[in-house]
Design a protein around this motif. Structure first.
Motif, PDB file in Angstrom:
ATOM      1  N   UNK A 175     -11.600  57.720  25.805  1.00 15.28           N
ATOM      2  CA  UNK A 175     -10.734  58.371  25.223  1.00 15.28           C
ATOM      3  C   UNK A 175     -10.055  57.759  24.301  1.00 15.28           C
ATOM      4  N   UNK A 176      -9.553  58.699  23.324  1.00 18.44           N
ATOM      5  CA  UNK A 176      -8.654  58.529  22.166  1.00 18.44           C
ATOM      6  C   UNK A 176      -7.762  59.098  22.412  1.00 18.44           C
ATOM      7  N   UNK A 177      -6.377  58.727  21.431  1.00 20.85           N
ATOM      8  CA  UNK A 177      -4.868  58.820  21.709  1.00 20.85           C
ATOM      9  C   UNK A 177      -4.873  60.121  21.646  1.00 20.85           C
ATOM     10  N   UNK A 178      -3.973  60.999  21.453  1.00 19.70           N
ATOM     11  CA  UNK A 178      -3.676  62.414  21.181  1.00 19.70           C
ATOM     12  C   UNK A 178      -3.012  62.535  19.847  1.00 19.70           C
ATOM     13  N   UNK A 179      -3.947  63.182  19.372  1.00 15.66           N
ATOM     14  CA  UNK A 179      -3.759  63.533  18.004  1.00 15.66           C
ATOM     15  C   UNK A 179      -2.195  63.557  17.352  1.00 15.66           C
ATOM     16  N   UNK A 180      -0.792  64.185  18.276  1.00 13.99           N
ATOM     17  CA  UNK A 180       0.787  64.560  17.434  1.00 13.99           C
ATOM     18  C   UNK A 180       0.751  62.827  17.710  1.00 13.99           C
ATOM     19  N   UNK A 181       0.231  61.753  17.880  1.00 16.47           N
ATOM     20  CA  UNK A 181       0.434  60.526  17.817  1.00 16.47           C
ATOM     21  C   UNK A 181       0.093  60.291  16.342  1.00 16.47           C
ATOM     22  N   UNK A 182      -1.324  60.311  15.834  1.00 20.46           N
ATOM     23  CA  UNK A 182      -1.514  60.059  15.068  1.00 20.46           C
ATOM     24  C   UNK A 182      -1.444  61.215  13.998  1.00 20.46           C
ATOM     25  N   UNK A 183      -0.968  62.318  13.927  1.00 19.94           N
ATOM     26  CA  UNK A 183      -0.765  63.115  12.955  1.00 19.94           C
ATOM     27  C   UNK A 183       0.543  63.379  12.731  1.00 19.94           C
ATOM     28  N   UNK A 184       1.049  62.869  11.854  1.00 17.29           N
ATOM     29  CA  UNK A 184       2.372  63.425  11.100  1.00 17.29           C
ATOM     30  C   UNK A 184       2.972  63.925   9.894  1.00 17.29           C
ATOM     31  N   UNK A 185       4.052  65.236  10.453  1.00 17.58           N
ATOM     32  CA  UNK A 185       3.794  65.862   9.355  1.00 17.58           C
ATOM     33  C   UNK A 185       5.106  65.782   8.349  1.00 17.58           C
ATOM     34  N   UNK A 186       4.634  65.570   6.951  1.00 18.54           N
ATOM     35  CA  UNK A 186       5.762  65.826   5.945  1.00 18.54           C
ATOM     36  C   UNK A 186       5.604  64.506   5.767  1.00 18.54           C
ATOM     37  N   UNK A 187       5.756  63.040   6.589  1.00 23.13           N
ATOM     38  CA  UNK A 187       6.743  62.103   6.345  1.00 23.13           C
ATOM     39  C   UNK A 187       5.870  61.464   7.432  1.00 23.13           C
ATOM     40  N   UNK A 188       6.164  60.372   7.446  1.00 26.71           N
ATOM     41  CA  UNK A 188       5.969  59.039   8.237  1.00 26.71           C
ATOM     42  C   UNK A 188       6.749  59.243   9.334  1.00 26.71           C
ATOM     43  N   UNK A 189       6.605  59.374  10.729  1.00 30.23           N
ATOM     44  CA  UNK A 189       7.722  59.040  10.921  1.00 30.23           C
ATOM     45  C   UNK A 189       7.374  57.584  12.984  1.00 30.23           C
ATOM     46  N   UNK A 190       8.765  56.748  12.687  1.00 32.24           N
ATOM     47  CA  UNK A 190       8.055  55.984  13.061  1.00 32.24           C
ATOM     48  C   UNK A 190       7.984  55.660  15.063  1.00 32.24           C
ATOM     49  N   UNK A 191       7.092  54.821  15.750  1.00 33.29           N
ATOM     50  CA  UNK A 191       7.188  55.610  17.030  1.00 33.29           C
ATOM     51  C   UNK A 191       7.876  54.820  17.465  1.00 33.29           C
ATOM     52  N   UNK A 192       8.701  54.769  17.980  1.00 30.95           N
ATOM     53  CA  UNK A 192       9.457  54.098  19.557  1.00 30.95           C
ATOM     54  C   UNK A 192       8.861  53.943  20.588  1.00 30.95           C
ATOM     55  N   UNK A 198       3.998  55.912  25.524  1.00 30.51           N
ATOM     56  CA  UNK A 198       3.289  57.315  25.789  1.00 30.51           C
ATOM     57  C   UNK A 198       1.903  56.978  25.509  1.00 30.51           C
ATOM     58  N   UNK A 199       2.142  56.790  23.870  1.00 24.68           N
ATOM     59  CA  UNK A 199       0.259  56.939  22.973  1.00 24.68           C
ATOM     60  C   UNK A 199      -0.582  55.785  23.852  1.00 24.68           C
ATOM     61  N   UNK A 200       0.018  54.678  24.168  1.00 22.43           N
ATOM     62  CA  UNK A 200      -0.914  53.952  24.974  1.00 22.43           C
ATOM     63  C   UNK A 200      -1.048  53.912  26.240  1.00 22.43           C
ATOM     64  N   UNK A 201      -0.564  53.441  27.040  1.00 19.23           N
ATOM     65  CA  UNK A 201      -0.373  54.466  28.667  1.00 19.23           C
ATOM     66  C   UNK A 201      -1.685  54.098  28.889  1.00 19.23           C
ATOM     67  N   UNK A 202      -2.853  55.256  28.777  1.00 14.52           N
ATOM     68  CA  UNK A 202      -3.669  55.720  29.301  1.00 14.52           C
ATOM     69  C   UNK A 202      -4.660  54.666  28.825  1.00 14.52           C
ATOM     70  N   UNK A 203      -4.693  53.731  28.130  1.00 17.38           N
ATOM     71  CA  UNK A 203      -5.866  52.904  27.934  1.00 17.38           C
ATOM     72  C   UNK A 203      -5.932  52.211  29.003  1.00 17.38           C
ATOM     73  N   UNK A 204      -4.515  51.666  29.625  1.00 15.89           N
ATOM     74  CA  UNK A 204      -4.770  50.714  31.050  1.00 15.89           C
ATOM     75  C   UNK A 204      -4.707  51.791  32.517  1.00 15.89           C
TER      76      UNK A 204
END
Length: 242
Positions: A175-192, A198-204
């Motif tokens: 499985x790939x992570x949800x695109x909302x964590x990959x696609x940022x609109x207009x500027x880089x968003x630093x993930x908290x 939430x992005x990586x939790x599904x891998x474990x």
């Protein structure tokens, strides 16, 4: 969804191949598709090495982190970022060019990887699986000797192709992570921290998130092969920084 997009969604790495050769006409179609890829200034800043010698395949299977399936590939291609041929053409034409630099290398890597992905898509359209091997960037001294790589030529990716076995066809795609964590609109968003979890939790799938992350960090990011790759790339970069 059209057929091309469906294939892009479904494509997964294939490391076990059926005992079936790839017809030469299809090989040439794959290579031509690679050459038709987008390229900076129409320069095609790459060279594709087709490895047909079984002995060389075997050596690459060892030098690329000991992966025996490389030697079993029905088509093995090394995509090299090539800053040498244009430089030598400029010299031959009396242009007095500067030496290739780091920016030239990164542009050539872009070109090489775009061409490689074209080859992957073309192969997939024929039911031919593939696997990228980033380990070609390791062991600079050995890879240079195996492939006779001159200065200003960098092995950006190795691709192994073959018809997948039935087991490989049935194997689920990771499985790939949800695109909302990959696609940022207009500027880089630093993930908290919460977003990263939430992005990586599904891998474990089982066990604690922290345990999975520590194991993955040890196995991949802090591994010996990862450190070797950094050393080798640093060595390659020296010739572009002179």
């Amino acid at each position: 969804m059209n057929e091309v997009v469906e294939q892009l969604y479904a494509r997964k790495s294939v490391r076990v191949y059926a005992d079936r050769e790839i017809d030469e006409a299809i090989v040439q179609e794959i290579l031509t598709a690679a050459a038709m890829a987008p390229t900076a200034g129409n320069q095609q800043l790459y060279t594709i090495l087709r490895i047909t010698d079984p002995a060389l395949k075997l050596r690459l299977s060892e030098s690329c982190d000991h992966q025996p399936f490389i030697a079993e590939g029905k088509l093995v291609l090394v995509f090299c970022a090539d800053c040498l041929k244009w430089y030598e053409a400029f010299c031959d034409a009396g242009c007095e060019p500067r030496k290739p630099g780091e920016g030239d290398l990164l542009l050539a890597v872009d070109d090489a990887l775009i061409a490689a992905q074209n080859a992957v898509v073309a192969a997939e359209s024929h039911g031919i699986g593939s696997c990228y091997i980033g380990d070609i960037m390791e062991n600079i001294e050995t890879q240079r000797e195996i492939l006779s790589l001159p200065e200003y030529v960098f092995p950006a990716a190795l691709l192994v192709f073959g018809y997948p076995t039935e087991q490989q066809k049935a194997r689920p795609k990771p499985a790939r992570v949800d695109p909302r964590f990959i696609v940022h609109e207009n500027a880089y968003h630093r993930l908290g921290a919460d977003e990263l979890r939430e992005m990586l939790g599904g891998k474990c799938a089982t066990g604690a998130y922290e345990d999975w992350m520590r194991a993955f960090c040890k196995r991949k990011y802090n591994s010996g092969f990862s450190r070797e790759m950094t050393r080798s790339v640093r060595e390659y970069l020296k010739q572009f920084a002179d």
